[in-house]
Design a protein around this motif. Structure first.
Motif, PDB file in Angstrom:
ATOM      1  N   GLN A 129       0.850  -1.189   0.000  1.00 17.23           N
ATOM      2  CA  GLN A 129       0.000   0.000   0.000  1.00 17.23           C
ATOM      3  C   GLN A 129       0.893   1.249   0.000  1.00 17.23           C
ATOM      4  N   GLN A 130       1.523   1.459  -1.153  1.00 18.28           N
ATOM      5  CA  GLN A 130       2.492   2.546  -1.318  1.00 18.28           C
ATOM      6  C   GLN A 130       1.971   3.567  -2.302  1.00 18.28           C
ATOM      7  N   GLY A 131       2.158   4.845  -1.968  1.00 19.71           N
ATOM      8  CA  GLY A 131       1.726   5.911  -2.862  1.00 19.71           C
ATOM      9  C   GLY A 131       2.637   6.039  -4.072  1.00 19.71           C
ATOM     10  N   ASN A 132       2.213   6.842  -5.038  1.00 17.21           N
ATOM     11  CA  ASN A 132       2.980   7.030  -6.266  1.00 17.21           C
ATOM     12  C   ASN A 132       4.014   8.139  -6.112  1.00 17.21           C
ATOM     13  N   PHE A 133       5.031   8.084  -6.967  1.00 21.74           N
ATOM     14  CA  PHE A 133       5.969   9.192  -7.071  1.00 21.74           C
ATOM     15  C   PHE A 133       6.265   9.432  -8.550  1.00 21.74           C
ATOM     16  N   GLU A 134       6.733  10.627  -8.867  1.00 23.54           N
ATOM     17  CA  GLU A 134       7.014  11.011 -10.246  1.00 23.54           C
ATOM     18  C   GLU A 134       8.400  11.613 -10.351  1.00 23.54           C
ATOM     19  N   LEU A 135       9.007  11.466 -11.530  1.00 24.33           N
ATOM     20  CA  LEU A 135      10.320  12.014 -11.807  1.00 24.33           C
ATOM     21  C   LEU A 135      10.206  13.132 -12.840  1.00 24.33           C
ATOM     22  N   GLU A 136      10.973  14.204 -12.643  1.00 26.21           N
ATOM     23  CA  GLU A 136      11.038  15.270 -13.641  1.00 26.21           C
ATOM     24  C   GLU A 136      12.030  14.879 -14.722  1.00 26.21           C
ATOM     25  N   GLU A 137      11.656  15.085 -15.974  1.00 27.71           N
ATOM     26  CA  GLU A 137      12.515  14.702 -17.085  1.00 27.71           C
ATOM     27  C   GLU A 137      13.839  15.481 -17.061  1.00 27.71           C
ATOM     28  N   LEU A 138      14.929  14.777 -17.390  1.00 29.74           N
ATOM     29  CA  LEU A 138      16.238  15.421 -17.525  1.00 29.74           C
ATOM     30  C   LEU A 138      16.412  15.992 -18.926  1.00 29.74           C
ATOM     31  N   SER A 139      15.919  15.275 -19.926  1.00 27.16           N
ATOM     32  CA  SER A 139      16.011  15.725 -21.320  1.00 27.16           C
ATOM     33  C   SER A 139      14.679  16.335 -21.751  1.00 27.16           C
ATOM     34  N   PHE A 231      11.808   2.850  -5.981  1.00 27.95           N
ATOM     35  CA  PHE A 231      11.732   3.173  -4.558  1.00 27.95           C
ATOM     36  C   PHE A 231      10.819   2.163  -3.896  1.00 27.95           C
ATOM     37  N   TYR A 232      11.397   1.304  -3.110  1.00 29.15           N
ATOM     38  CA  TYR A 232      10.730   0.202  -2.428  1.00 29.15           C
ATOM     39  C   TYR A 232      10.014  -0.692  -3.442  1.00 29.15           C
ATOM     40  N   SER A 233       8.686  -0.656  -3.534  1.00 28.19           N
ATOM     41  CA  SER A 233       7.994  -1.612  -4.401  1.00 28.19           C
ATOM     42  C   SER A 233       7.628  -1.033  -5.765  1.00 28.19           C
ATOM     43  N   LYS A 234       7.883   0.273  -5.965  1.00 27.40           N
ATOM     44  CA  LYS A 234       7.447   0.909  -7.214  1.00 27.40           C
ATOM     45  C   LYS A 234       8.642   1.395  -8.029  1.00 27.40           C
ATOM     46  N   THR A 235       8.500   1.298  -9.347  1.00 30.05           N
ATOM     47  CA  THR A 235       9.543   1.738 -10.270  1.00 30.05           C
ATOM     48  C   THR A 235       8.950   2.724 -11.262  1.00 30.05           C
ATOM     49  N   VAL A 236       9.657   3.849 -11.461  1.00 32.74           N
ATOM     50  CA  VAL A 236       9.233   4.877 -12.405  1.00 32.74           C
ATOM     51  C   VAL A 236      10.361   5.106 -13.401  1.00 32.74           C
ATOM     52  N   SER A 237      10.011   5.233 -14.678  1.00 33.50           N
ATOM     53  CA  SER A 237      11.002   5.446 -15.742  1.00 33.50           C
ATOM     54  C   SER A 237      10.840   6.834 -16.347  1.00 33.50           C
ATOM     55  N   LEU A 238      11.976   7.442 -16.706  1.00 34.22           N
ATOM     56  CA  LEU A 238      11.931   8.667 -17.481  1.00 34.22           C
ATOM     57  C   LEU A 238      11.512   8.332 -18.907  1.00 34.22           C
ATOM     58  N   LYS A 239      10.724   9.191 -19.528  1.00 34.29           N
ATOM     59  CA  LYS A 239      10.301   8.965 -20.907  1.00 34.29           C
ATOM     60  C   LYS A 239      11.443   9.212 -21.884  1.00 34.29           C
ATOM     61  N   ASN A 240      12.251  10.241 -21.585  1.00 37.72           N
ATOM     62  CA  ASN A 240      13.321  10.635 -22.506  1.00 37.72           C
ATOM     63  C   ASN A 240      14.677  10.139 -22.010  1.00 37.72           C
ATOM     64  N   PRO A 241      15.544   9.720 -22.912  1.00 39.74           N
ATOM     65  CA  PRO A 241      16.857   9.208 -22.503  1.00 39.74           C
ATOM     66  C   PRO A 241      17.818  10.330 -22.145  1.00 39.74           C
ATOM     67  N   ILE A 242      18.964   9.957 -21.613  1.00 36.91           N
ATOM     68  CA  ILE A 242      20.070  10.880 -21.370  1.00 36.91           C
ATOM     69  C   ILE A 242      21.313  10.331 -22.070  1.00 36.91           C
ATOM     70  N   LYS A 243      22.288  11.188 -22.255  1.00 37.85           N
ATOM     71  CA  LYS A 243      23.554  10.776 -22.860  1.00 37.85           C
ATOM     72  C   LYS A 243      24.656  10.920 -21.838  1.00 37.85           C
ATOM     73  N   ILE A 244      25.488   9.908 -21.720  1.00 39.35           N
ATOM     74  CA  ILE A 244      26.623   9.950 -20.809  1.00 39.35           C
ATOM     75  C   ILE A 244      27.888   9.860 -21.650  1.00 39.35           C
ATOM     76  N   THR A 245      28.776  10.826 -21.418  1.00 33.46           N
ATOM     77  CA  THR A 245      30.060  10.848 -22.115  1.00 33.46           C
ATOM     78  C   THR A 245      31.182  10.792 -21.088  1.00 33.46           C
ATOM     79  N   ILE A 246      32.049   9.802 -21.241  1.00 31.74           N
ATOM     80  CA  ILE A 246      33.177   9.629 -20.312  1.00 31.74           C
ATOM     81  C   ILE A 246      34.442  10.011 -21.058  1.00 31.74           C
ATOM     82  N   THR A 247      35.115  11.016 -20.546  1.00 31.48           N
ATOM     83  CA  THR A 247      36.297  11.542 -21.223  1.00 31.48           C
ATOM     84  C   THR A 247      37.568  10.923 -20.686  1.00 31.48           C
ATOM     85  N   GLN A 248      38.595  10.920 -21.506  1.00 31.28           N
ATOM     86  CA  GLN A 248      39.908  10.415 -21.122  1.00 31.28           C
ATOM     87  C   GLN A 248      40.930  11.491 -21.426  1.00 31.28           C
ATOM     88  N   GLN A 249      42.070  11.434 -20.745  1.00 32.85           N
ATOM     89  CA  GLN A 249      43.135  12.400 -21.001  1.00 32.85           C
ATOM     90  C   GLN A 249      43.782  12.112 -22.360  1.00 32.85           C
TER      91      GLN A 249
END
Length: 249
Positions: A129-139, A231-249
């Motif tokens: 008996q867990q309430g809902n939560f929402e995520l704000e889009e990053l993209s 979060f505990y028993s509920k899972t929320v997904s972002l609709k839009n993807p993100i890009k991760i760039t890992i730089t090297q020297q």
């Protein structure tokens, strides 16, 4: 016709009417109860009264309604079965790793064997008996993708997510168990944010974040990722993807 004869005739007619209205009653024997039943199921590792499960013999299910504020990650059940019957797993056997049950839908079953050898299998159904939560889009959209850059040339990057709703528990260490961030690459492979590599996940009443760095997220590659938060028993997904760039020297 005198009065006495009339009374006799009326009496006979009443008697015949009463007898005609009587029907034979057949007693139907009550069927014997099966001897491979779960009679009661209680969760005892809570403060106060135990949580009572609802046993359905026809459907062979046990429904347990878990108040979310307990944030149970394991269950200790007390189970009663028919006289002379045995049950596997036995009463008191810990149901562990509930977070895996919530994530992957792992079945939890109980096998009851009556003393005459007949068997029955019950399935445990957990309703949190867990309430809902929402995520704000990053993209901003699926084509306007926010990029997070980090590495030996750029240091670290904050994976910061704004959250609204029933989130989090308010206990920092508990939240590190209850909250999981998963990054899913375009090929379907998943990278789970790990709290045990130095940098740790933090959560507040309106946010959750993790500091991405080479040491905190080893094995994570540059790419486009979908993001989901459990979060505990509920899972929320972002609709839009993100890009991760890992730089090297």
């Amino acid at each position: 016709m005198n009065n006495k004869l009339l009374l006799k005739i009326l009496g006979c007619m009443c008697f015949i009417a009463i007898m005609a209205s009587c029907k034979k009653v057949t007693e139907v024997p009550v069927p014997a109860q099966a001897q491979n039943r779960i009679l009661s199921y209680k969760i005892t590792n809570v403060q106060g009264n135990p949580i009572e499960g609802v046993v359905n013999d026809d459907a062979k299910t046990i429904k347990v309604y878990l108040p979310y504020y307990y944030y149970l990650t394991a269950l200790e059940p007390e189970i009663k079965v028919s006289e002379g019957a045995t049950i596997t797993p036995a009463t008191g056997t810990i149901v562990d790793d509930l977070l895996d049950v919530f994530d992957n839908g792992r079945d939890i079953k109980y096998n009851v064997t009556a003393k005459d050898g007949t068997k029955a299998t019950y399935t445990l159904q957990l309703i949190v008996q867990q309430g809902n939560f929402e995520l704000e889009e990053l993209s901003p959209s699926a084509t306007e993708i926010t990029e997070l850059t980090y590495g030996t040339k750029n240091g670290s990057a904050d994976l910061y997510l704004s959250v609204s709703g029933d989130f989090p528990s308010g206990n920092t260490e508990l939240d590190r168990q209850l909250i999981k961030i998963t990054l899913t690459a375009q090929d379907g492979s998943e990278y789970v944010i790990d709290n045990n590599r130095g940098a740790k996940l933090f959560a507040g009443t309106n946010f959750v974040y993790f500091v991405l760095s080479s040491s905190a997220a080893p094995g994570l590659n540059s790419g486009t990722y979908k993001v989901k938060v459990r979060f505990y028993s509920k899972t929320v997904s972002l609709k839009n993807p993100i890009k991760i760039t890992i730089t090297q020297q």
